[in-house]
Scaffold this motif. Sequence first.
Motif, short mmCIF file in Angstrom:
data_model
loop_
_atom_site.label_atom_id
_atom_site.label_comp_id
_atom_site.label_asym_id
_atom_site.label_seq_id
_atom_site.Cartn_x
_atom_site.Cartn_y
_atom_site.Cartn_z
N GLY A 198 0.84 -1.07 0.16
CA GLY A 198 0.02 -0.08 0.04
C GLY A 198 0.62 1.19 0.05
N GLU A 199 1.87 1.35 0.89
CA GLU A 199 2.59 2.52 1.01
C GLU A 199 3.77 2.40 0.29
N ASP A 200 4.22 1.27 -0.34
CA ASP A 200 5.42 0.71 -0.58
C ASP A 200 5.54 0.95 -2.35
N GLY A 201 4.60 1.48 -2.84
CA GLY A 201 4.66 1.49 -4.36
C GLY A 201 3.63 0.84 -5.29
N THR A 202 3.17 -0.40 -4.36
CA THR A 202 2.31 -1.46 -5.01
C THR A 202 0.87 -0.88 -5.50
N LEU A 203 0.48 -0.11 -4.71
CA LEU A 203 -1.03 0.52 -4.71
C LEU A 203 -0.65 1.50 -5.75
N GLN A 204 0.33 2.42 -5.65
CA GLN A 204 0.68 3.58 -6.50
C GLN A 204 0.66 2.89 -7.85
N GLY A 205 1.43 1.75 -8.12
CA GLY A 205 1.64 1.29 -9.38
C GLY A 205 0.02 0.88 -10.11
#
Length: 385
Positions: free
Chosen positions: A131-138
Amino acid sequence: MSTENLPQSPEQPPRKPRVAVVFGGRSSEHGISVVTAGAVLRAIDRTKYDVLPIGITRDGRWALTADEPDRMAIVDRRQPNVEQLAESNEGGVILPVDPANREVVYSEPGSVPKALGEVDVVFPMLHGPYGEDGTLQGLLELSGVPYVGAGVLASAVGQDKEYMKRVFTSFGLPVGPYEVIRPREWQRDESAARKKIIDFAGEHGWPLFIKPARAGSSIGITKVDSLEGLDEAIEEAQRHDPKIIVEALLRGREIECGVLEFEDGPRASVPAEIPPVQSHAYYDFEAKYIDSTPGLVPAPLTPEQTAEVQRLAVDAFEAASCEGLVRADFFLTEDGEFVINEINTMPGFTPISMYPQMWQASGVAYPELVDRLIQAALRRSTGLR
């Protein structure tokens, strides 16, 4: 025939931007994410925005949840969870995968999928991995949906303490001594990996802090005063992340500073100081969220020290290519030097969290802070920028 005297249909008022507040998640910080989202839901201006709360359960299901912030609080030392707030035990929210279509759909087994309307921006209140680690952002980049906060790279850097420190070092920011033990090292030769930590202690002295490399909220961290407690500390850190980071003790004061993206670029808040919690060996999870004492806002620093930590906070924001917001954490050592410990690209927004308190003291009240973050996200496009 003239249409001059025909009644004119009134113009439809413009649609309010729709904000999906996404919270919960699969990490060990699930409960704190729910608490944070509750505070944000309470603060969003409903005359200005439509709001869609979406919770991610601890097993990864995206659930439509009740918009009830009062149920999203720590009660009797117990953290809330998405399962308590979900409108169904089986239904799932589906984000669009077509950048030309921002309509969110809700689906339950045996029922016709229900359109929930378009989403203009996502406010991801997720802490930790997934979630905070770039996975959701991707995922949101693929969907073409703008979102609050750091992008894929900055989120990943901000989550991984090893690479965060490597980036800071490459930009000339001061970091403390550390050692990293990767999972393959542990699997290949456990005794050699353990010796790396013992050699590090021999060089820098005890105590050491044994941490999961990619976790937050001080979860999984142990302060180790001697060789006797090392194995238990390693095991605790590896429960949360197979990669661990070992840090030397830095003696000094804990200073934090918030960075917020304004129209003309990032600015730093007044800094805060985290006083020691007498019943805790260090600023652990319980000290932060359960037995917390008020931080000192603004921190009792000289004008020169305040200006220096604000400069370093903005430099850290820029070094990691952050967007939206960051909380930068420092040690002010006994030698009078600032050493950056870490940044948090999605800091806590609970009522006792330091990031909102620092901006409150800087003249940006909580509702305005939330609004500025949403507006900054709406100004940005997805994709390369």
